[in-house]
Design an enzyme around this catalytic site. Structure first.
Site, PDB file in Angstrom:
ATOM      1  N   LYS A  22       6.112  41.056 -41.792  1.00 19.89           N
ATOM      2  CA  LYS A  22       7.494  41.221 -41.331  1.00 19.89           C
ATOM      3  C   LYS A  22       7.791  40.259 -40.183  1.00 19.89           C
ATOM      4  CE  LYS A  22       8.446  44.703 -38.251  1.00 19.89           C
ATOM      5  NZ  LYS A  22       9.132  44.214 -37.055  1.00 19.89           N
ATOM      6  N   ASN A  23       6.891  40.199 -39.209  1.00 25.54           N
ATOM      7  CA  ASN A  23       7.176  39.411 -38.009  1.00 25.54           C
ATOM      8  C   ASN A  23       7.119  37.911 -38.252  1.00 25.54           C
ATOM      9  OD1 ASN A  23       7.542  41.787 -36.707  1.00 25.54           O
ATOM     10  ND2 ASN A  23       5.690  41.676 -35.438  1.00 25.54           N
ATOM     11  N   ARG A  92      16.349  44.246 -33.359  1.00 25.72           N
ATOM     12  CA  ARG A  92      16.179  43.280 -32.276  1.00 25.72           C
ATOM     13  C   ARG A  92      15.997  41.850 -32.809  1.00 25.72           C
ATOM     14  NH1 ARG A  92      14.765  42.375 -26.961  1.00 25.72           N
ATOM     15  NH2 ARG A  92      13.347  40.641 -26.720  1.00 25.72           N
ATOM     16  N   CYS A 116      13.347  48.846 -31.731  1.00 26.44           N
ATOM     17  CA  CYS A 116      12.521  49.976 -31.293  1.00 26.44           C
ATOM     18  C   CYS A 116      12.708  50.262 -29.806  1.00 26.44           C
ATOM     19  CB  CYS A 116      11.049  49.642 -31.517  1.00 26.44           C
ATOM     20  SG  CYS A 116      10.446  50.114 -33.131  1.00 26.44           S
ATOM     21  N   ARG A 121      12.941  45.346 -23.010  1.00 25.31           N
ATOM     22  CA  ARG A 121      13.122  44.275 -23.996  1.00 25.31           C
ATOM     23  C   ARG A 121      14.285  43.357 -23.649  1.00 25.31           C
ATOM     24  NH1 ARG A 121      11.033  45.988 -29.821  1.00 25.31           N
ATOM     25  NH2 ARG A 121      10.236  43.898 -29.640  1.00 25.31           N
ATOM     26  N   ILE A 123      16.250  39.667 -22.876  1.00 28.71           N
ATOM     27  CA  ILE A 123      16.338  38.431 -23.664  1.00 28.71           C
ATOM     28  C   ILE A 123      16.497  37.210 -22.740  1.00 28.71           C
ATOM     29  CG2 ILE A 123      17.191  39.496 -25.800  1.00 28.71           C
ATOM     30  CD1 ILE A 123      20.016  38.524 -25.009  1.00 28.71           C
ATOM     31  N   ASP A 124      16.168  37.410 -21.441  1.00 29.92           N
ATOM     32  CA  ASP A 124      16.377  36.326 -20.474  1.00 29.92           C
ATOM     33  C   ASP A 124      15.611  35.053 -20.819  1.00 29.92           C
ATOM     34  OD1 ASP A 124      14.159  38.032 -19.885  1.00 29.92           O
ATOM     35  OD2 ASP A 124      13.922  37.037 -17.965  1.00 29.92           O
ATOM     36  N   LEU A 125      14.395  35.200 -21.375  1.00 34.81           N
ATOM     37  CA  LEU A 125      13.599  34.005 -21.676  1.00 34.81           C
ATOM     38  C   LEU A 125      14.204  33.218 -22.840  1.00 34.81           C
ATOM     39  CD1 LEU A 125      10.045  35.613 -21.297  1.00 34.81           C
ATOM     40  CD2 LEU A 125      11.231  34.148 -19.654  1.00 34.81           C
ATOM     41  N   ASP A 305       1.006  46.052 -30.908  1.00 32.16           N
ATOM     42  CA  ASP A 305       1.478  46.683 -32.149  1.00 32.16           C
ATOM     43  C   ASP A 305       0.404  47.523 -32.846  1.00 32.16           C
ATOM     44  OD1 ASP A 305       3.987  45.695 -31.803  1.00 32.16           O
ATOM     45  OD2 ASP A 305       3.909  44.214 -33.409  1.00 32.16           O
ATOM     46  N   VAL A 327       2.060  44.957 -22.367  1.00 29.99           N
ATOM     47  CA  VAL A 327       3.147  44.152 -22.952  1.00 29.99           C
ATOM     48  C   VAL A 327       4.499  44.872 -22.848  1.00 29.99           C
ATOM     49  CG1 VAL A 327       3.950  42.912 -24.997  1.00 29.99           C
ATOM     50  CG2 VAL A 327       1.500  43.036 -24.510  1.00 29.99           C
ATOM     51  N   ARG A 397      10.942  50.501 -41.321  1.00 29.73           N
ATOM     52  CA  ARG A 397      11.292  49.173 -40.806  1.00 29.73           C
ATOM     53  C   ARG A 397      10.140  48.190 -40.983  1.00 29.73           C
ATOM     54  NH1 ARG A 397      12.076  49.063 -35.136  1.00 29.73           N
ATOM     55  NH2 ARG A 397      12.177  46.890 -35.711  1.00 29.73           N
TER      56      ARG A 397
HETATM   57  C1  UD1 Z   1       7.375  40.453 -31.088  1.00 29.78           C
HETATM   58  C2  UD1 Z   1       7.116  41.300 -32.305  1.00 29.78           C
HETATM   59  C3  UD1 Z   1       6.737  42.722 -31.898  1.00 29.78           C
HETATM   60  C4  UD1 Z   1       5.553  42.674 -30.934  1.00 29.78           C
HETATM   61  C5  UD1 Z   1       5.835  41.741 -29.765  1.00 29.78           C
HETATM   62  C6  UD1 Z   1       4.631  41.537 -28.844  1.00 29.78           C
HETATM   63  C7  UD1 Z   1       8.609  40.305 -33.920  1.00 29.78           C
HETATM   64  C8  UD1 Z   1       9.787  40.486 -34.801  1.00 29.78           C
HETATM   65  N1  UD1 Z   1       8.311  41.338 -33.116  1.00 29.78           N
HETATM   66  O1  UD1 Z   1       8.475  41.049 -30.409  1.00 29.78           O
HETATM   67  O2  UD1 Z   1       6.380  43.435 -33.070  1.00 29.78           O
HETATM   68  O3  UD1 Z   1       5.341  43.968 -30.418  1.00 29.78           O
HETATM   69  O4  UD1 Z   1       6.205  40.434 -30.261  1.00 29.78           O
HETATM   70  O5  UD1 Z   1       3.545  41.072 -29.572  1.00 29.78           O
HETATM   71  O6  UD1 Z   1       7.924  39.308 -33.974  1.00 29.78           O
HETATM   72  N2  UD1 Z   1      10.442  39.696 -22.526  1.00 29.78           N
HETATM   73  C9  UD1 Z   1      11.233  39.394 -21.449  1.00 29.78           C
HETATM   74  N3  UD1 Z   1      12.275  38.533 -21.616  1.00 29.78           N
HETATM   75  C10 UD1 Z   1      12.524  37.935 -22.837  1.00 29.78           C
HETATM   76  C11 UD1 Z   1      11.698  38.249 -23.937  1.00 29.78           C
HETATM   77  C12 UD1 Z   1      10.655  39.137 -23.750  1.00 29.78           C
HETATM   78  O7  UD1 Z   1      11.035  39.906 -20.331  1.00 29.78           O
HETATM   79  O8  UD1 Z   1      13.482  37.163 -22.938  1.00 29.78           O
HETATM   80  C13 UD1 Z   1       9.338  40.681 -22.360  1.00 29.78           C
HETATM   81  C14 UD1 Z   1       9.594  41.939 -23.208  1.00 29.78           C
HETATM   82  O9  UD1 Z   1      10.435  42.858 -22.550  1.00 29.78           O
HETATM   83  C15 UD1 Z   1       8.183  42.453 -23.400  1.00 29.78           C
HETATM   84  C16 UD1 Z   1       7.348  41.172 -23.462  1.00 29.78           C
HETATM   85  O10 UD1 Z   1       8.143  40.139 -22.883  1.00 29.78           O
HETATM   86  O11 UD1 Z   1       7.794  43.214 -22.299  1.00 29.78           O
HETATM   87  C17 UD1 Z   1       6.926  40.776 -24.869  1.00 29.78           C
HETATM   88  O12 UD1 Z   1       8.056  40.515 -25.638  1.00 29.78           O
HETATM   89  P1  UD1 Z   1       8.063  39.449 -26.810  1.00 29.78           P
HETATM   90  O13 UD1 Z   1       6.745  38.742 -26.883  1.00 29.78           O
HETATM   91  O14 UD1 Z   1       9.286  38.623 -26.666  1.00 29.78           O
HETATM   92  O15 UD1 Z   1       8.199  40.372 -28.076  1.00 29.78           O
HETATM   93  P2  UD1 Z   1       9.234  40.258 -29.257  1.00 29.78           P
HETATM   94  O16 UD1 Z   1       9.375  38.829 -29.666  1.00 29.78           O
HETATM   95  O17 UD1 Z   1      10.436  41.048 -28.943  1.00 29.78           O
END
Ligand code: UD1
Length: 425
Positions: A22-23, A92, A116, A121, A123-125, A305, A327, A397
């Site tokens: 899926k990912n 997401r 989830c 979570r 999206i700043d990055l 995960d 994480v 999902r």
């Molecule tokens: C992806 C996976 C999810 C997995 C996660 C970590 C997909 C579709 N989902 O989620 O299943 O659990 O990786 O391996 O691939 N963060 C920020 N700012 C940002 C983005 C992330 O602070 O802009 C933080 C998040 O809040 C979290 C951490 O970084 O605490 C990890 O997030 P991220 O690696 O981005 O996970 P996803 O891509 O959402």
């Protein structure tokens, strides 16, 4: 609402083929928008999240259709860069559309994504990365607009190796002017899969799988056919279920390299693992042993995960395990449900102390998120008596009909769908 009813205590046995990831499939589906034409993707799992992504692509003017594990996306008719709010809120991963839509149309409008409930979570990055590439980002009435006439390559250092942000930047930079270098990039196998796919389309990207990814922007990408990698989290879930039920199973179409950290933990717990190419055998007969300490962190460390699933096995182990979740901050919601099944686990902030008990007992429990739901299914399969798992739309999902998967391995479980009300008026 559907429920899963599980009669526990049966050791799993038999062979199962692991479906596509899926990912990996979600960002690759979003990346199809970078081309104009017809793309065929094989080994795409049949999941709720994939359905939502296909619905979004169709809403944007593409023709996206899934037949079994084959997805065809014709992106020639794509004519909108506005992701519908109700679809955005369902998942997401809709955030992945930002990079490709910005690259194709020079603008994108999104809403805060759903998904989830496992933490803040942010999206700043994602936004920092896109704005470094030249996008101007504005918030208007709950909408987020990103605009850029032409994205320009640059150096981007991620404060945290976010999987999604790395992928979004890779997609946006693939057709940008000049070269982009991402440092402290995420190293997950799904990122390597995205690099392979983008390069098949004609992109020029190297470094995925390491912490530095270099993207040399090209003018045009052209459609291709591609096969998605196997789902390491589904494979890991089944392996843990086999160990928790003290069974013997065989996984085919898996990638053991992607599961190195889990295999290491399972072996320390006394589970026997055999590997031959893409086949993994898992066998366990006695009570598992505690493993002292597990810390989740980005790949190649132990995946967040699989944290809730391995917790079930360790709650049945001899001895105590310390589990640290680094994480996501809200990822222990399954603990209360496991305690209701007889587990002895206490939580202090991001640490869970798991004191193994000889057995778990069936109960009615609620899936609070995707992987927590999978953990409760494992607990139900291993427990004595009957377990009912509610709120299983979360599980749908990420697992293609989980009840069929475990039935094939001898698990006694079925899905209970509420009877349809007949309107006789
Ligand atoms: C992806 C996976 C999810 C997995 C996660 C970590 C997909 C579709 N989902 O989620 O299943 O659990 O990786 O391996 O691939 N963060 C920020 N700012 C940002 C983005 C992330 O602070 O802009 C933080 C998040 O809040 C979290 C951490 O970084 O605490 C990890 O997030 P991220 O690696 O981005 O996970 P996803 O891509 O959402």
């Amino acid at each position: 609402m559907d429920k899963l009813v599980i009669e526990g205590g049966q050791p799993l046995s038999g062979s199962i083929r692991i479906h596509g990831a899926k990912n990996a499939a979600l960002p690759i589906l979003a990346a199809t928008l970078l081309t104009e034409g017809k793309i065929q993707l094989r080994n795409v799992p049949r999941l709720l999240d994939i359905e939502v992504m296909l619905e979004i692509l169709n809403a944007l003017g593409c023709i996206a259709v899934q037949r079994d594990d084959l997805v065809t996306v014709d992106t020639s008719g794509a004519d909108s860069s506005h992701v519908p709010e109700q679809l955005m809120k369902l998942m997401r991963s809709s955030i992945f559309l930002m990079g490709p839509l910005l690259a194709r149309f020079g603008e994108v409008c999104i809403y805060q994504p759903g998904g989830c409930a496992i933490g803040e979570r942010k999206i700043d990055l994602h936004l920092k990365g896109l704005s470094a590439l030249g996008a101007v980002i504005e918030e208007q009435d709950n909408q987020l607009w990103c605009r850029a006439s032409r994205l320009k390559g640059c150096d981007i250092h991620l404060d945290f190796p976010s999987v999604g942000a790395t992928e979004n930047i890779m997609m946006a930079a693939a057709t940008a002017e000049g070269t982009t270098v991402i440092t402290n990039a995420a190293r997950e196998p799904e990122i390597q899969d995205l690099q392979r796919f983008l390069n098949e389309l004609g992109a020029s990207i190297i470094g995925a799988g390491t912490d530095t990814i270099t993207i040399r922007g090209v003018n045009k990408l052209t459609p291709c056919e591609y096969e998605i990698i196997p789902d390491r989290i589904v494979a890991g879930t089944v392996m843990i279920a086999a160990a928790a039920t003290r069974g013997t199973i065989r996984l085919t179409h898996a990638n053991p390299v992607h599961l190195t950290s889990l295999i290491h933990v399972l072996r320390r717990a006394g589970v026997q693992i055999g590997i031959c190419d893409d086949i993994i055998t898992v066998s366990s007969s006695g009570r598992p042993k505690a493993v002292d300490r597990i810390v989740t962190s980005p790949y190649p460390s132990f995946p967040t995960d699989l944290q809730s699933q391995i917790m079930v096995l360790l709650s049945l182990a001899e001895g105590m395990t310390l589990m640290k979740e680094t994480v996501f901050e809200g990822r222990f919601k399954h603990v209360d449900e496991l305690v209701r099944m007889g587990a002895d686990i206490s939580v202090d902030l991001n640490a869970a102390f798991i004191r193994g008990v000889p057995r778990l007992y069936g109960a009615t429990v609620e899936a609070t998120d995707l992987r927590a739901g999978a953990a409760l299914v494992i607990a139900g399969l291993a427990a004595q008596g009957k377990t009912v798992v509610e709120q299983i739309h979360h599980i749908d999902r990420g697992y293609d009909r989980i009840e069929l998967m475990f039935q094939r391995l001898g698990g006694k479980m079925h899905r209970q769908t509420p009877a349809m009300k007949l309107d006789l008026a």
